[in-house]
Structure formats: C-alpha cells, structure tokens
Design a protein around this motif. Structure first.
Motif, PDB file in Angstrom:
ATOM      1  N   SER A  96       3.697  -8.570  -8.395  1.00 22.40           N
ATOM      2  CA  SER A  96       3.077  -7.394  -9.018  1.00 22.40           C
ATOM      3  C   SER A  96       1.912  -6.877  -8.184  1.00 22.40           C
ATOM      4  O   SER A  96       1.733  -5.661  -8.015  1.00 22.40           O
ATOM      5  N   LYS A  97       1.110  -7.803  -7.650  1.00 21.28           N
ATOM      6  CA  LYS A  97      -0.015  -7.401  -6.803  1.00 21.28           C
ATOM      7  C   LYS A  97       0.483  -6.709  -5.534  1.00 21.28           C
ATOM      8  O   LYS A  97      -0.059  -5.689  -5.106  1.00 21.28           O
ATOM      9  N   PHE A  98       1.543  -7.274  -4.938  1.00 18.99           N
ATOM     10  CA  PHE A  98       2.133  -6.678  -3.735  1.00 18.99           C
ATOM     11  C   PHE A  98       2.644  -5.274  -4.047  1.00 18.99           C
ATOM     12  O   PHE A  98       2.441  -4.332  -3.281  1.00 18.99           O
ATOM     13  N   ARG A  99       3.299  -5.137  -5.188  1.00 15.73           N
ATOM     14  CA  ARG A  99       3.798  -3.821  -5.608  1.00 15.73           C
ATOM     15  C   ARG A  99       2.654  -2.819  -5.785  1.00 15.73           C
ATOM     16  O   ARG A  99       2.743  -1.668  -5.368  1.00 15.73           O
ATOM     17  N   ALA A 100       1.578  -3.290  -6.415  1.00 16.19           N
ATOM     18  CA  ALA A 100       0.437  -2.401  -6.653  1.00 16.19           C
ATOM     19  C   ALA A 100      -0.154  -1.928  -5.332  1.00 16.19           C
ATOM     20  O   ALA A 100      -0.528  -0.750  -5.187  1.00 16.19           O
ATOM     21  N   LEU A 101      -0.240  -2.829  -4.370  1.00 17.90           N
ATOM     22  CA  LEU A 101      -0.763  -2.458  -3.050  1.00 17.90           C
ATOM     23  C   LEU A 101       0.142  -1.424  -2.379  1.00 17.90           C
ATOM     24  O   LEU A 101      -0.336  -0.459  -1.784  1.00 17.90           O
ATOM     25  N   LEU A 102       1.449  -1.638  -2.471  1.00 18.87           N
ATOM     26  CA  LEU A 102       2.394  -0.685  -1.883  1.00 18.87           C
ATOM     27  C   LEU A 102       2.245   0.699  -2.526  1.00 18.87           C
ATOM     28  O   LEU A 102       2.232   1.715  -1.839  1.00 18.87           O
ATOM     29  N   GLU A 103       2.139   0.703  -3.848  1.00 18.98           N
ATOM     30  CA  GLU A 103       2.057   1.984  -4.551  1.00 18.98           C
ATOM     31  C   GLU A 103       0.729   2.691  -4.301  1.00 18.98           C
ATOM     32  O   GLU A 103       0.642   3.912  -4.373  1.00 18.98           O
ATOM     33  N   ALA A 104      -0.322   1.912  -4.004  1.00 16.34           N
ATOM     34  CA  ALA A 104      -1.636   2.525  -3.755  1.00 16.34           C
ATOM     35  C   ALA A 104      -1.759   3.065  -2.343  1.00 16.34           C
ATOM     36  O   ALA A 104      -2.687   3.812  -2.041  1.00 16.34           O
ATOM     37  N   ALA A 105      -0.833   2.697  -1.463  1.00 16.41           N
ATOM     38  CA  ALA A 105      -0.904   3.138  -0.061  1.00 16.41           C
ATOM     39  C   ALA A 105      -0.752   4.649   0.036  1.00 16.41           C
ATOM     40  O   ALA A 105       0.086   5.244  -0.648  1.00 16.41           O
ATOM     41  N   PRO A 106      -1.550   5.302   0.893  1.00 19.24           N
ATOM     42  CA  PRO A 106      -1.449   6.760   1.044  1.00 19.24           C
ATOM     43  C   PRO A 106      -0.243   7.198   1.866  1.00 19.24           C
ATOM     44  O   PRO A 106       0.101   8.375   1.897  1.00 19.24           O
ATOM     45  N   ASP A 107       0.394   6.236   2.556  1.00 18.91           N
ATOM     46  CA  ASP A 107       1.541   6.545   3.407  1.00 18.91           C
ATOM     47  C   ASP A 107       2.833   6.100   2.729  1.00 18.91           C
ATOM     48  O   ASP A 107       2.827   5.302   1.788  1.00 18.91           O
ATOM     49  N   ALA A 108       3.944   6.603   3.242  1.00 17.69           N
ATOM     50  CA  ALA A 108       5.241   6.110   2.793  1.00 17.69           C
ATOM     51  C   ALA A 108       5.425   4.699   3.333  1.00 17.69           C
ATOM     52  O   ALA A 108       5.242   4.449   4.521  1.00 17.69           O
ATOM     53  N   MET A 109       5.755   3.752   2.454  1.00 19.85           N
ATOM     54  CA  MET A 109       5.957   2.360   2.853  1.00 19.85           C
ATOM     55  C   MET A 109       7.423   2.022   2.620  1.00 19.85           C
ATOM     56  O   MET A 109       7.910   2.078   1.482  1.00 19.85           O
ATOM     57  N   VAL A 110       8.118   1.674   3.705  1.00 20.78           N
ATOM     58  CA  VAL A 110       9.545   1.362   3.629  1.00 20.78           C
ATOM     59  C   VAL A 110       9.747  -0.050   4.163  1.00 20.78           C
ATOM     60  O   VAL A 110       9.380  -0.350   5.303  1.00 20.78           O
ATOM     61  N   ILE A 111      10.318  -0.933   3.338  1.00 20.35           N
ATOM     62  CA  ILE A 111      10.608  -2.298   3.762  1.00 20.35           C
ATOM     63  C   ILE A 111      12.112  -2.438   3.912  1.00 20.35           C
ATOM     64  O   ILE A 111      12.885  -2.122   2.996  1.00 20.35           O
ATOM     65  N   ALA A 112      12.528  -2.902   5.107  1.00 23.58           N
ATOM     66  CA  ALA A 112      13.956  -3.029   5.398  1.00 23.58           C
ATOM     67  C   ALA A 112      14.251  -4.421   5.930  1.00 23.58           C
ATOM     68  O   ALA A 112      13.396  -5.070   6.546  1.00 23.58           O
ATOM     69  N   ALA A 113      15.476  -4.868   5.691  1.00 26.10           N
ATOM     70  CA  ALA A 113      15.922  -6.136   6.247  1.00 26.10           C
ATOM     71  C   ALA A 113      16.215  -5.957   7.730  1.00 26.10           C
ATOM     72  O   ALA A 113      16.198  -4.841   8.259  1.00 26.10           O
TER      73      ALA A 113
END
Length: 489
Positions: free
Chosen positions: A127-144
């Motif tokens: 949940s904390k990781f998700r919150a950090l991602l959502e708070a980022a001002p940039d587009a955050m894309v995580i790929a395998a």
C-alpha cells in the motif's frame, strides 16, 4: 504465460489432493469479500526436475491489492513450504498419536499466525509503495523483463490517455511511436544485460505515443528493481511538451533579438556614416562665416555662431564614437596572440602629448600575452588611460598603474589603477552605459561612450569588466581576457 493451475497441476495419482479446489474457493472468497484469506495447510504435490511428483505441504495466503479508487488490481498469492515440518510430525504421530496431534495443532496455529503477520506487513508495504507511485508527478510504468506492463499509476492514464486495464499485460511498445518501437526490444535486452539506473536516450529526442495516436516529447529515467521472481523495470516518464515549447520560444526570441541587434548596429553605422559629411559641411561653413563676419557681428550674433560651431563639433565627436562602438561587433579582426606590454607601449606613444601635459606617470611591467584583436586592445587601453588622465585631481600628477596576470588556465585578469578623483560606487554600472556621464560638459569633455566601447570590446573577447572606486581616492578598472595560449586553438 500460464495461470497458477497450469503451472502447478495436481498429482493425478493423489486422490486425496484438493489443493486446486481449495485455492479456487479461497480466491472466490477474496473476490467476494475483498479481504485477506488465510488457507489451512494444504497438500499439493509438485513435480521435480525429473517430472516426478513429490509430496508437498503448503501454508497459503491470498491478499487483494487495490488501487487508490478501491478497485481490485490483482490478488497476491503467497505460500510457505511447510513440507518438512508436516512430514516429520506425521512420522512422530505414528509413534504417539494423541500427544503429537495437540502439538501439530499448536505448531500449525503458531505458523499460521506468523504467516498472517507477514502478510499484513506485505500488504502495508504494498500500500505504501502504491501511494508513492500515485503521488509521483510523472507517469510511472513498471514492466517485467519481457516488456509486459504490470503496474502503472494514475499519471500514466492522464498523460497517455489509456485506462489502467488497457495497459496491464500489454507490451511497453504500445506507448512508443512506431518508428522507435521496432528497435525497442533490442534496447530492453541491452538494459537487462547491464541493469543500472540511468536516463534513457541521453542527448536524443524521445517521444511518447498517446492512445489517440498523437506524439509528445518525453524524458525517461530507468531503474531496475530486483524481486524474487526476477528483475522488473521502473520507468519514470515526464511529459516535457511545455518546456520544449518554452525552449523553442526562447530560441526564437534570441534569434529575433540577435537579428534586431544586427540591424540596429547596421543602422547606427550607416546613419552615423551618412551624417558625418553634412556635419562637416555645417562646421566648416560656420567657421568660415565666423571668420568672414567677425568684425560685422555684434556680441550676441558672435556667441550664437560659437554655439553652432561647438554643437557641430560635439555632434561630430558623438558620431565618431558611435561609429567606433558599432565597429566593435561588425568590423573586428581575427584574434591572435597579442603582447599587452607592446600594446601599452604603443598607446603611451600615441598619447604622449596629454600624458606630458598632465605630468602623468604610466607604470607597467611584465604584462602577459593574450588572445585578442590587437586593434581593439589598443582602443581599450587608450580609452582607459585617457580617462585616467582626464579625471585626475587638479593638484596631483596622474599615476596610472597597469597590472596583469593569469588567474586560471583560460583567462588573465588586468587592472588599470589611477589616483584620480574617483566616484561613488552607486554609479558603478551606470558608467558603462552609452551617453551616461557623471559630470557636465563644462567640467570634463567627452561623449559618454568611451567606457561603453570598453565594455563591448571586453565582452566580444569573452571576458567581463568592472570597476572599484571611492570618491576622492581613485579608481581601479578590472577586466578579464583570454590567455595567449588560446592562439593555438
């Protein structure tokens, strides 16, 4: 790609195995109730390297992961292999079944509590990781590593125009223009071979592709994240459209300003050049009239002719200085290695009359070589030395010291120091502007352009000029010029 049931099929020979059925029931519980489900210890045999089924026991937990809107993204399935513990206890149970049964129940309970606590920690961390991602001002894309998108944040949806569900499981090439997408798998492989945090495409123009097909400039930073299941790549994507537009606008304004300055310089040169001849004619004929009519003019008329003659001569001086100012940028010569000592010596000879009349003493020695336009260096030092003579104290002979030395591998620092009248430092910037004077024409002659020419010459040579002064205690003009070694460049 395989689902968990395809990847770990049940042992067909074990009729007591209900692991897959129980797992399905657990997942259905999570989907229905949207909460963590802790399964009892399950027997679920898996195949070894020789494809032979081994007796295995697992303690599973299924935890739902939600986005910031409360929508279920995926279910995290976590299991702990407790086979050794269960098999060992089964063997002991055969010897003392009653006593061991209670022990097994207690151990299983304790292990389940530990697993529950660990799952809660993982959920909190997630949940904390998700919150950090959502708070980022940039587009955050995580790929395998294979390029499949596993996580995106809301900024990704906003910037690219896709819904989250439209991106998950798709290749990252969906966000890249076709002209770049074909080579992107090659770039991914290259990054995977040396996964270090870095900016992507340094020095290159990068573009993103929106759902509607439009492209936009981006900056991308890549960061590898190691997990138990392999390395995943976090891409921070920044839309730089506004900045690029501002840069283009700034470049356009610079070009327009440069063109305007060039046109202004040309106009000033042409205007000044074309005015010289009419002014010379006015001055000449005014002087001729004064000579021819001197005996026939009254005092007022004679004074008026003197005003005309002085104004014409002053205008001639202004035009000459304007021409000199405009020539600094338009008619400068190529730079070469120049001895400042020779330049000062030559200037001393040219200014011999005013130096002698004022009793001035010029002191200099061992001045360095520089890389410059020799003609403009003569003009620079001539203006500064002339000023030192002009603005001297009435009861003191001028003493002018010229010093110079290298301050680094690129520049030399020069100083022209005098013992003249000096001035208040509040005017330190003003004196380098055109037509700016601190004294009236009756006190000191001049057009107010000399120091502006000095500033323009120094700046053309990549240096800067400034002054330190105190009213009544002289002035020190300091400026930097390129070292003579630059002649080898």
């Amino acid at each position: 790609n395989h689902n968990v049931f395809e990847a770990f099929p049940e042992n067909p020979e074990d009729k007591s195995s209900f692991g897959s059925v129980n797992l399905k029931h657990s997942i259905e519980y999570v989907l229905r109730n949207k909460e963590i489900h802790y399964m009892a210890v399950q027997r679920y045999d898996i195949r070894d390297a020789n494809y032979q089924y081994q007796e295995k026991y697992w303690s599973p937990v299924n935890a739902p992961i939600f986005d910031e809107q409360g929508r279920l993204l995926y279910i995290m399935h976590r299991v702990e292999d407790v086979s050794d513990f269960v098999i060992l206890n089964k063997k002991e149970a055969e010897q003392s079944p009653g006593e061991l049964n209670d022990k097994v129940i207690q151990e299983v309970y304790l292990r389940s509590q530990e697993i529950k606590e660990q799952a809660l920690k993982i959920e909190k961390s997630e949940s904390k990781f998700r919150a950090l991602l959502e708070a980022a001002p940039d587009a955050m894309v995580i790929a395998a590593e294979d390029g499949c998108i596993v996580i995106v944040n809301s900024q990704t949806e906003k910037i690219f125009g896709y819904k989250r569900d439209e991106l998950l499981g798709r290749k990252v090439e969906i966000l890249i223009p076709a002209r770049f997408a074909s080579r992107h798998p090659e770039h991914r492989s290259s990054f995977a071979s040396n996964p270090l945090p870095r900016a992507m495409g340094t020095g290159l123009e990068l573009f993103g592709l929106r759902k509607d097909g439009t492209e936009f400039p981006v900056e991308i930073s890549l960061s590898p994240l190691k997990t138990k299941s392999g390395t995943i790549i976090l891409s921070a994507i920044r839309d730089v459209s506004q900045r690029k537009q501002a840069e283009l606008q700034e470049q356009k304004l610079k070009e327009e300003l440069s063109r305007s300055n060039a046109e202004l310089q040309q106009f000033a040169y042409v205007a000044a050049h074309d005015l010289r001849e009419p002014l010379r004619t006015i001055a000449s004929y005014t002087a001729l009239l004064e000579e021819q009519l001197r005996d026939r003019l009254d005092e007022d008329a004679q004074e008026n002719l003197d005003f005309i003659l002085k104004a014409a001569r002053r205008m001639q001086s202004l035009i000459d200085d304007l021409l000199s100012f405009s020539r600094v940028g338009t008619q400068g010569k190529a730079f070469q290695s120049v001895s400042i000592e020779d330049i000062v010596s030559k200037t001393e000879t040219i200014l011999r009359v005013p130096l002698c009349e004022s009793g001035a003493r010029l002191i200099y020695d061992d001045l360095p070589l520089i890389f410059a336009d020799p003609t403009q260096m003569e003009q620079l030092f001539s203006n500064l030395i002339s000023n030192a003579v002009k603005f001297r104290k009435p009861d003191l002979c001028p003493e002018i010291k010229i010093k110079g030395h290298a301050i680094n591998d690129e520049f030399c620092l020069f100083e022209v120091v005098d013992n003249g009248i000096g001035f208040d430092m509040q005017y330190a910037d003003r004196i380098f502007q055109m037509f700016q004077r601190l004294h009236s024409m009756d006190e000191y002659s001049g057009t107010g352009i000399g120091l502006a020419i000095c500033k323009r010459i120094v700046e053309r040579h990549g240096g800067r000029i400034w002054v330190e002064s105190e009213l009544g205690n002289g002035s020190s003009f300091k400026f930097t010029l390129l070292r003579g070694e630059k002649a080898d460049l």
